[in-house]
Structures are given as structure tokens and as C-alpha cells.
Design a protein around this motif. Structure first.
Motif, PDB file in Angstrom:
ATOM      1  N   GLU A 184       0.957  -1.586   0.015  1.00 16.00           N
ATOM      2  CA  GLU A 184      -0.260  -0.556   0.315  1.00 16.00           C
ATOM      3  C   GLU A 184       0.831   0.927   0.078  1.00 16.00           C
ATOM      4  OE1 GLU A 184      -2.278   3.079  -0.073  1.00 16.00           O
ATOM      5  OE2 GLU A 184      -3.353   0.803  -0.249  1.00 16.00           O
ATOM      6  N   ALA A 185       0.649   1.997  -1.309  1.00 18.79           N
ATOM      7  CA  ALA A 185       1.479   3.105  -1.489  1.00 18.79           C
ATOM      8  C   ALA A 185       1.168   4.688   0.601  1.00 18.79           C
ATOM      9  CB  ALA A 185       1.311   3.841  -2.202  1.00 18.79           C
ATOM     10  N   ALA A 186       0.232   4.480   0.467  1.00 18.24           N
ATOM     11  CA  ALA A 186      -0.496   5.173   1.547  1.00 18.24           C
ATOM     12  C   ALA A 186      -0.367   4.704   3.130  1.00 18.24           C
ATOM     13  CB  ALA A 186      -1.222   5.956   1.283  1.00 18.24           C
ATOM     14  N   ARG A 187      -2.152   4.239   2.768  1.00 20.12           N
ATOM     15  CA  ARG A 187      -2.194   3.658   4.818  1.00 20.12           C
ATOM     16  C   ARG A 187      -4.025   3.210   3.505  1.00 20.12           C
ATOM     17  NH1 ARG A 187      -1.968   6.421   9.749  1.00 20.12           N
ATOM     18  NH2 ARG A 187      -2.316   4.293  10.059  1.00 20.12           N
ATOM     19  N   ILE A 188      -3.995   1.802   4.836  1.00 20.29           N
ATOM     20  CA  ILE A 188      -4.748   0.701   4.699  1.00 20.29           C
ATOM     21  C   ILE A 188      -6.334   0.866   4.368  1.00 20.29           C
ATOM     22  CG2 ILE A 188      -6.795  -1.338   5.609  1.00 20.29           C
ATOM     23  CD1 ILE A 188      -3.740  -2.184   7.353  1.00 20.29           C
ATOM     24  N   GLY A 189      -7.412   1.379   3.686  1.00 23.26           N
ATOM     25  CA  GLY A 189      -8.099   2.578   3.235  1.00 23.26           C
ATOM     26  C   GLY A 189      -8.339   3.787   2.648  1.00 23.26           C
ATOM     27  N   PHE A 190      -6.807   4.172   2.170  1.00 25.12           N
ATOM     28  CA  PHE A 190      -6.463   5.487   2.172  1.00 25.12           C
ATOM     29  C   PHE A 190      -7.144   6.823   0.918  1.00 25.12           C
ATOM     30  CE2 PHE A 190      -4.506   8.845   0.012  1.00 25.12           C
ATOM     31  CZ  PHE A 190      -3.791  10.085   0.201  1.00 25.12           C
ATOM     32  N   GLY A 191      -7.877   5.580   0.328  1.00 19.61           N
ATOM     33  CA  GLY A 191      -8.427   5.999  -1.047  1.00 19.61           C
ATOM     34  C   GLY A 191     -10.248   6.104  -1.053  1.00 19.61           C
ATOM     35  N   ALA A 192     -10.532   5.755  -2.121  1.00 16.86           N
ATOM     36  CA  ALA A 192     -11.879   5.346  -1.786  1.00 16.86           C
ATOM     37  C   ALA A 192     -12.822   4.997  -1.004  1.00 16.86           C
ATOM     38  CB  ALA A 192     -12.724   5.562  -3.701  1.00 16.86           C
TER      39      ALA A 192
END
Length: 430
Positions: A62-70
Motif C-alpha cells: 500500500e502506497a499510503a495507509r489501509i483504506g487511504f482512497g475511496a
């Protein structure tokens, strides 16, 4: 992958009330696995969990955090079927394709509920969602919609007249509604975090802050991150609107878009009973629809509109407040404690893109604003195809997807022009 600051979730109501604030480590060094999943949203975590249950060794990057996007920012509504419904699929792609997709149209909802029950996920699940008609034409559409869904097996639908819908929604805005008792609403970030914890309990590994900078196809596939590398027999690309650069051959066939959401200050008991006495989720039937529900602590979560290209307006409050106060004038002036935007991925035909880049790299994306249920279906189908059962995955993979007219330069203004046309039709009730 995300180009903005990805060190933490956006400052949403969901992030503030997340059950699991644990930060997973960044990938360092080389790891080997059966399947590497790129993207820790609903699609990626759903696929990874299904695969782990089948005994595969799974790594999620994951490039950011779990659930970062939609997956961690949406309206939290469990809405059945797809962004294009079965009548459109029938007319464009034929009865055989329609039957195959129709047999799966309500499965994502069931998967979500199975996951919540099996892994005891606390995500504020509530039953029931309404489609609210703003005009007599839209109400006729809901009558036809009920018959269509019943033909494909959903018999938990109830038409509500101009009088009876008021037991569900305290607004004069509508002429009637269709209640889907099998739908519902929940805290989406806690749902994906709960499934991530379930994956880890089965031995799956999740690495955050680990964007894929290079993907080398072959047997095995190699995925490089800033400080590590994964060597995998199979790969699943599940970053949806955040996959720029990893699938360039698909970029002309999809377009990022954003929607905006707010959460009010908590309502008192009287206010909550006045606007949503039975605690259902609601979306209207306009082309650029509004959607709303109550949170577990009685905030009104209200979203609406679409910004093509993925940019949020200068003021989310200014974008949402007129919509909310038109629907519920009794809440005029209410304070907004949280405002946030979220980017999702549109396809031209509004149907999801499933497929293979080659024999051992799979992808699923492009839910077109209708992803909470379909992402969970996608995860199951990806696990099936990797496990040797390809029929259901291929029913989606066989759908044709065309580029947006005007290419990358003109797709946003042309789509915006089309949206203006439909918004005008909605306003005129035609």
C-alpha cells in the motif's frame, strides 16, 4: 500511486473514529510470496483475504495507509448491483452476459455481511437503503427498477408512495422511493481495517508507505518499492484511481473523479428522528446524485456531486451545504465538523474493468462510484481465477471498454459538458 501527502488518512470523520490506528511497517528488503496485491482498499484487501483463506501466501503493498482512497472515504452505503444496471447490460451486451453478471449483482452485499459476521468486525452495520425519486419520471423508473431487480432475484424491495416514504425520510423533496431491505450502511474505513486484521490473523502481510516504483513482468513477477522488493508468482493490481504508471495501457479507458462528503455535528434525538426516523441510507435518483445517512453517533453524513478529473472544489462546505439544506431545511445553519473529498475511477460505460495484463498479473478497477459492494465481489472473483476457476471473472473481463472521447486532454471538459446536460434534465424533471 498517490501523489499527495500519504503519511496519514485525510481528516475525515471515518479517520477520526477508526477502530484500528496501527501503522503497518514499510517494506524493507526482499520478500517472496504466492500473490502480491497492490492496493489496500476494498478490492485488494478483499482479494487478499479470500486468497489467504484458500491457503495462499499473500503480501499487500500500500502506497499510503489501509483504506487511504475511496474505500475509506465513501458514503458508507451498501448499494446492490453496478453503476450501470442490468437493463443497460442486457441491451448493450446481450442476454448471456446479462445473466452472468445478474447472477452476481447482489453477491457483494452478501460477502460484506459474511465478512462482518465471520471476523466480528465492528463497523456500525445498519440495514436498508432507499432510492428517492425527485420527480414522477424518476418514480416510474423506480417501478421499473423494482421489476428488473426482482427478475434477477432481489425480492426484498418495497415501493413507497409520496405519503409512505415520509416514514423513512423527513423531507418534502421527493415524490416517492424504493426501499431495498437487503441494502444498508456502515463505517467503510472500519470495514476495510477489520478485514485487514483478519488477513493478518491468517498470516498475510501488509506493508504501508510502500508504493510500487517498478513492476517487472515475468515468472516470477518482481515489484520494487523505495526500500524493498517483492518476488511473487502472481500479482493483483487493485489501486483503482491511484494506479498511474503501472497500467498505462488502461489509462485512456478510465478517468479519476472526486466526490465530496461532510459530517455534521451530532444531532439530538429529536433531530435524528425528524430527518431519518428508521436510520436508513438514502440516495436520490438524479444523474449527479446526493446521498446521506446517519452515523453511529447520529451525525448526518451527506455527500453529493462529482468533480471530473479528481480535483476537489475550493470549499467542500460551500459545495455541500446548499444540497443538504434543500433536502433538510430544518437543519439550516448546522455546523459541519468534518469535510473531505475522495477520488474514484470512472469508466466510459460505467462498468468495472476486470482483466489480465498477462498470464500472472490481474487487475480490477473502475467501479464508477458504485464500489462498496462490487469491490468485495471483485476480491472473490480474483481469488477464484487465481485458484483456477475463471468463468465468473471472465464474464467481466469480456466486457468491452473504450477510451474516453477526446483523449486525456479533452475527456474532462467533454464529460463535464455531458454531466451539465443530465443535470439540466434532472432540474427540469425530464
Amino acid at each position: 500511486m498517490p501523489s499527495s501527502d500519504t503519511a496519514s488518512h485525510v481528516a475525515s470523520y471515518y479517520a477520526a473514529t477508526a477502530n484500528d490506528k496501527l501503522e503497518r511497517p514499510e517494506l524493507e528488503g526482499e520478500v517472496h510470496c504466492d500473490v502480491c496485491v497492490v492496493g489496500a482498499g476494498f478490492t485488494g484487501i478483499s482479494a487478499a483475504l479470500h486468497l489467504a483463506e484458500k491457503g495462499y501466501r499473500v503480501v499487500v503493498l500500500e502506497a499510503a495507509r489501509i483504506g487511504f482512497g475511496a474505500s475509506g472515504r465513501n458514503g458508507g452505503q451498501i448499494v446492490n448491483s453496478y453503476s450501470r444496471d442490468m437493463d443497460v447490460i442486457e441491451s448493450r451486451y446481450g442476454s448471456e452476459t446479462a445473466r452472468a453478471l445478474g447472477d452476481m449483482a447482489f453477491e457483494g452485499n452478501r460477502i460484506i455481511r459474511e465478512r462482518i459476521a465471520r471476523y466480528d468486525i465492528a463497523c456500525d452495520l445498519k440495514d436498508g437503503n432507499l432510492f428517492a425519486a425527485c420527480s414522477t419520471k424518476q418514480m416510474q423508473g423506480l417501478i421499473e427498477h423494482k421489476a428488473l431487480w426482482e427478475r434477477y432475484g432481489n425480492h426484498e424491495l418495497e415501493l413507497l408512495s409520496s405519503d409512505s416514504y415520509r416514514r423513512e425520510v423527513g423531507s418534502d423533496r421527493y415524490v416517492g422511493a424504493l426501499l431495498d431491505h437487503s441494502g444498508g450502511h456502515l463505517h467503510p474505513l472500519n470495514l476495510v481495517l477489520g478485514q485487514a486484521a483478519a488477513l493478518e490473523s491468517l498470516g498475510g502481510a501488509i506493508y504501508e508507505q510502500s508504493p510500487v516504483t517498478e513492476l517487472t513482468h515475468g515468472e516470477p513477477v518482481r515489484l520494487r518499492t523505495p526500500r524493498g522488493e517483492v518476488v511473487a508468482e502472481r500479482v493483483v493490481l487493485a489501486g483503482n484511481a491511484y494506479m498511474q504508471g503501472l497500467m498505462p495501457q488502461l489509462e485512456a479507458k478510465s478517468m479519476p473523479a472526486s466526490t465530496q462528503v461532510i459530517a455534521t455535528t451530532p444531532l439530538d434525538d429529536v433531530q435524528a428522528r425528524d430527518i431519518l426516523p428508521t436510520d436508513r441510507a438514502v440516495e436520490d435518483c438524479n444523474y449527479l446524485l446526493d446521498y446521506y445517512r446517519l452515523s453511529a453517533d447520529r451525525r448526518l453524513i451527506y455527500g453529493g456531486g462529482v468533480s471530473y478529473g479528481g480535483q476537489d472544489p475550493d470549499s467542500i462546505e460551500d459545495a455541500i451545504r446548499p444540497k443538504l439544506e434543500t433536502t433538510f431545511p430544518q437543519l439550516k445553519g448546522i455546523a459541519f465538523d468534518y469535510t473531505w473529498g475522495g477520488t474514484f475511477l470512472l469508466t466510459l460505460n460505467r462498468l468495472p474493468q476486470f482483466g489480465r495484463l498477462n498470464a500472472n498479473v490481474y487487475y480490477a478497477q473502475g467501479y464508477s462510484g458504485h464500489g462498496v459492494t462490487c469491490t468485495h465481489l471483485a476480491g472473490r472473483l480474483i481469488a477464484e481465477v487465481i485458484d483456477g476457476e475463471s468463468e465468473r471473472f471472465d464474464a467481466f473481463a469480456g466486457l468491452p471498454h473504450l477510451p474516453f472521447p477526446g483523449g486525456r486532454l479533452l475527456r474532462v471538459p467533454l464529460t463535464t459538458l455531458g454531466a451539465w446536460y443530465y443535470r439540466t434534465r434532472d432540474a427540469l424533471g425530464i
